[in-house]
Design an enzyme around this catalytic site. Structure first.
Site, PDB file in Angstrom:
ATOM      1  N   ASP A 274      18.056  14.127  27.462  1.00 29.11           N
ATOM      2  CA  ASP A 274      17.965  13.282  26.272  1.00 29.11           C
ATOM      3  C   ASP A 274      16.926  12.192  26.558  1.00 29.11           C
ATOM      4  O   ASP A 274      16.413  12.066  27.683  1.00 29.11           O
ATOM      5  CB  ASP A 274      19.353  12.710  25.905  1.00 29.11           C
ATOM      6  CG  ASP A 274      19.411  12.279  24.436  1.00 29.11           C
ATOM      7  OD1 ASP A 274      18.340  12.103  23.813  1.00 29.11           O
ATOM      8  OD2 ASP A 274      20.514  12.109  23.907  1.00 29.11           O
TER       9      ASP A 274
HETATM   10  C1  NOJ Z   1      18.468  10.369  21.481  1.00 31.20           C
HETATM   11  C2  NOJ Z   1      19.596  11.133  20.869  1.00 31.20           C
HETATM   12  O1  NOJ Z   1      20.758  11.024  21.664  1.00 31.20           O
HETATM   13  C3  NOJ Z   1      19.294  12.603  20.653  1.00 31.20           C
HETATM   14  O2  NOJ Z   1      20.335  13.150  19.895  1.00 31.20           O
HETATM   15  C4  NOJ Z   1      17.961  12.782  19.996  1.00 31.20           C
HETATM   16  O3  NOJ Z   1      17.717  14.151  19.772  1.00 31.20           O
HETATM   17  C5  NOJ Z   1      16.903  12.175  20.886  1.00 31.20           C
HETATM   18  N1  NOJ Z   1      17.152  10.752  21.026  1.00 31.20           N
HETATM   19  C6  NOJ Z   1      15.490  12.394  20.357  1.00 31.20           C
HETATM   20  O4  NOJ Z   1      15.231  11.611  19.277  1.00 31.20           O
END
Ligand code: NOJ
Length: 749
Positions: A274
């Site tokens: 993530d």
């Molecule tokens: C953080 C989030 O937890 C995730 O769900 C998301 O896909 C990513 N950022 C990318 O934006």
């Protein structure tokens, strides 16, 4: 310079994937391989500037494997061109985006979508999202989010499918099918990324990013099934969760990413971290940046989202023997395989047809479907005296801070939405109703009280957007408007930023100033319908007691306004059913229907007994149970009939029930099948969803619904985490929700 010109690039499909990638990798330097593992933020790239941006320079040097959340097919094409024509090996990029519940045509937030219990509709929403996103250059979506969540304090409960592993698994499969279609062969099929692996929805106390610590039994029986289902459906990629699992952050957890995901489940896609998930392991106390990058890639995470930790440390780690070249090769191969499967080596511009956006994005066809699905996601929580549906005549006052806002309609994580194109609730209602109903409107209040805004302004160091009029001025104006109406529709609830990432709440009431508005509207004595906007279950005791009709509309997406009119005025009979329990008090959380019995359960119908498992100030019951939702008609359930009372290990039982539509409206009903394992080697839940059918029954008609029950459906993970079925008695329960069921018993021999 080597490019995919004649020999390799022109016809890679003449080779098998492995040969093609072997050949390509034999030409790659270690740095170029690590470059494929890098997913930097795209920054502020605009067309024309692409070439001179920092990201562009890195693309040309072969230091980028893909980019995220960049919108616009022209920009994407320009950057793809750089990768293909200006980098040494010409390897195309992945373009990923959070296309969570639609692209520009926005569907209800996932929690709302799940309340349709309609797998075709959910798949269709993902299909349309894929068509629109791919028309704009996107080949990879960071969706579906399949984290089971049983704690409404967690803001991201809005992004998931509720509390149930069985329903969550069905939805996970439907979403993957919708996005990936026929194995991503077509140019409107994109790669799914299942997230957040694993257990992100189990964050302690519902606080975002918090630790997750749970027994393996709970993990495997209740939280893992949707991820596994998505893997079985062929999802191309997986995103690591921010939280730790059993003391090791998911992003560096080898047991999770390699032993379970790849070896046990056979996942053959790639894993992306993530956003800065890798460097966040420094704060988790797992070492410095070099340590955590090594931990991560060694665990089986293949791509680094935004941390730059792979880029800055992996060469050194290879030199120092902390990471093997083989590990880098494996990760690189997985990224290249994804690109190959997407067909990007065959045609890097597969998703860059400049003619598609105008035809396919936010088109009428998609919007009509979104409107239908939005209406299907709404859950009628209360309808005293059949105040709903409203008649299409007279004057209706739509009052509340959610009545005239565009930005709040789509809900959290609508990255690609264009707010100005989205009708407000009032605009949507006027569009749907034409001149049959006179709609008047007032804001009535800000989202929060003046005092709460001041407090938050201090907290966030900036003032938040609100009306310059005071609460009292807004209320006075609303009462003047209400005085002219026959019916009041109160558009009240959370704003879209009150749920989603980093939006955990410790109180789950409707914000104070809106409650004051609602009280004042009720005091007018006119019929009041509450259209409740929310990204999570709220505590609605007061509203349930005082407001005659409550329609929970979540955040319904770009077509919210028309869809609400469709339901309020009876063109659509509501059929949504909750997929997450609504508590009576925050202190009951986590609260879910599939809980276990204690050794001291409460007596039937009791809410307090001495030395029993209860609270002294609130009953154990939810306000609205899982599976609950009303209709404009009433469905009467007959007894559950089993064709036999005994089943062998290779046998099957049929459970049948008659359901009568005893009201005046045709309607859809979600018939739910629950099973309880009465005696087992480990404690088992009081009931678990094992099947459901969404059926249409005409007014006055009776339908017979059957469910087949097989031993496979009775399996669970035992103490040793073996997936077993144990002989003994089982209760079969069928009903309109998890509380109001009828049951019959059989024995598995
Ligand atoms: C953080 C989030 O937890 C995730 O769900 C998301 O896909 C990513 N950022 C990318 O934006």
């Amino acid at each position: 310079m080597f490019a995919f010109s004649s020999v390799v690039y022109s016809n890679p499909y003449n080779n098998r994937m492995d040969e093609f990638i072997d050949n390509l990798m034999s030409k790659m330097t270690l740095e170029e391989k690590i470059g494929q593992l890098n997913l930097p933020a795209s920054g502020e790239i605009i067309t024309g500037q692409a070439k001179s941006s920092n990201v562009a320079e890195r693309i040309c040097k072969g230091q980028v494997g893909g980019l995220l959340n960049l919108k616009g097919v022209e920009r994407i094409r320009d950057l793809q061109k750089l990768a293909v024509e200006e980098s040494r090996l010409g390897i195309p990029l992945l373009f990923g985006m959070d296309v969570i519940h639609g692209y520009e045509t926005i569907f209800p937030i996932p929690l709302g979508l799940s309340c349709t219990w309609n797998m075709e509709a959910i798949e269709q929403s993902a299909r349309i999202a894929a068509i629109e996103a791919s028309a704009d250059g996107i080949c990879w979506t960071f969706s579906p989010m399949v984290d089971v969540c049983r704690d409404a304090r967690w803001g991201r409960i809005s992004e998931g499918n509720g509390e149930d592993p069985y329903l969550g698994s069905e939805i996970a499969r439907a979403m993957v099918r919708g996005y990936q279609g026929d194995a991503m062969k077509r140019n409107d099929e994109i790669m799914a990324c299942v997230k957040h692996f694993a257990l992100y929805g189990g964050a302690e106390a519902g606080r975002d990013y918090n630790s997750v610590d749970m027994s393996r039994q709970r993990m495997f029986n209740d939280y893992m099934p949707p991820y596994k289902a998505a893997v079985e459906a062929g999802a191309g990629s997986m995103m690591a969760a921010f939280n730790d699992v059993d003391g090791i952050p998911a992003t560096g957890n080898k047991w999770l990413m390699t032993d379970l995901l790849r070896k046990d489940w056979g996942f053959d896609g790639f894993v992306v971290s993530d956003y800065t998930g890798i460097t966040e392991m420094v704060d988790h106390g797992m070492g410095d940046v070099q340590d955590v990058a090594a931990l991560s890639v060694n665990a089986g995470v293949d791509m680094d989202m935004v941390s730059d930790a792979f880029m800055t440390t992996l060469v050194r780690s290879v030199e120092e023997g902390k990471v093997s070249e083989e590990t880098i090769d494996t990760a690189c191969r997985r990224i290249l395989e994804a690109k190959y499967k997407l067909g990007l080596f065959e045609d890097p511009y597969k998703y860059c047809d400049l003619k598609r956006p105008a035809k396919q994005i936010f088109c009428d066809k998609h919007r009509k479907i979104a409107r239908k699905i939005a209406a299907e996601s709404f859950v009628l929580l209360k309808n005293e005296g059949n105040i709903l549906p409203l008649q299409k005549k007279g004057t209706v006052a739509v009052i509340g801070p959610l009545a005239n806002t565009k930005a709040n309609m789509p809900g959290t994580w609508s990255v690609a939405a264009v707010a100005e194109n989205i009708p407000t609730l009032v605009e949507g209602m006027r569009f749907a109703l034409g001149d049959k109903v006179d709609i008047i409107t007032a804001k009535g209040s800000n989202l929060m009280s003046d005092a709460a805004y001041e407090e938050r302004a201090t907290m966030f160091g900036r003032s938040l957007n609100r009306d310059s009029r005071t609460d009292q001025q807004l209320l006075n104006e609303a009462l003047e408007v209400a005085a002219k109406a026959d019916v009041i529709v109160a558009a009240i609830g959370e704003s879209s930023e009150m749920s989603g990432e980093c939006s955990s709440r410790s109180e789950l009431d409707i914000p104070d100033t809106q409650r004051t508005l609602l009280e004042a509207l009720l005091k007018t004595g006119k019929p009041v319908v509450l259209t409740l906007f929310t990204g999570r279950p709220l505590v609605l005791n007061w509203e349930h007691k005082n407001v005659p009709a409550i329609l929970n509309v979540w955040f319904g997406g770009s077509e919210t306004g028309s869809a609400i009119a469709d339901v309020l005025f009876g063109d659509v009979n509501p059929s949504g059913k909750l997929t997450t329990t609504f508590p009576q008090a925050v202190g009951q959380l986590p609260l879910f229907y599939a809980h276990k019995n204690t050794g001291r359960p409460l007596g039937e119908g009791r809410w307090f007994e001495k030395f029993r498992s209860n609270y002294i100030d609130v009953s154990n019951d939810p306000l609205y149970p899982f599976g609950y939702g009303l209709s404009y008609t009433t469905f009467e359930y007959g007894d559950v009939i089993l064709n036999t009372k005994s089943m062998s290990m290779d046998g099957e039982i049929t459970a049948t029930v008659n359901i009568k539509n005893a009201g005046n409206y045709d309607g859809y009903e979600v018939v739910q099948l629950y099973i309880k394992d009465l005696i087992a080697s480990v404690t088992r839940p009081v009931k678990e969803l094992k099947g459901f059918k969404k059926i249409f029954i005409k007014a006055g008609e009776t339908k017979t619904i059957s469910f087949k029950i097989s031993p496979e459906m009775l399996k669970f993970y035992n103490f040793n985490i073996d997936y077993v079925v144990e002989v003994g008695d089982f209760d079969v329960m069928i009903g309109p929700n998890s509380r109001d069921v009828k049951s019959a018993r059989f024995t598995l021999r």
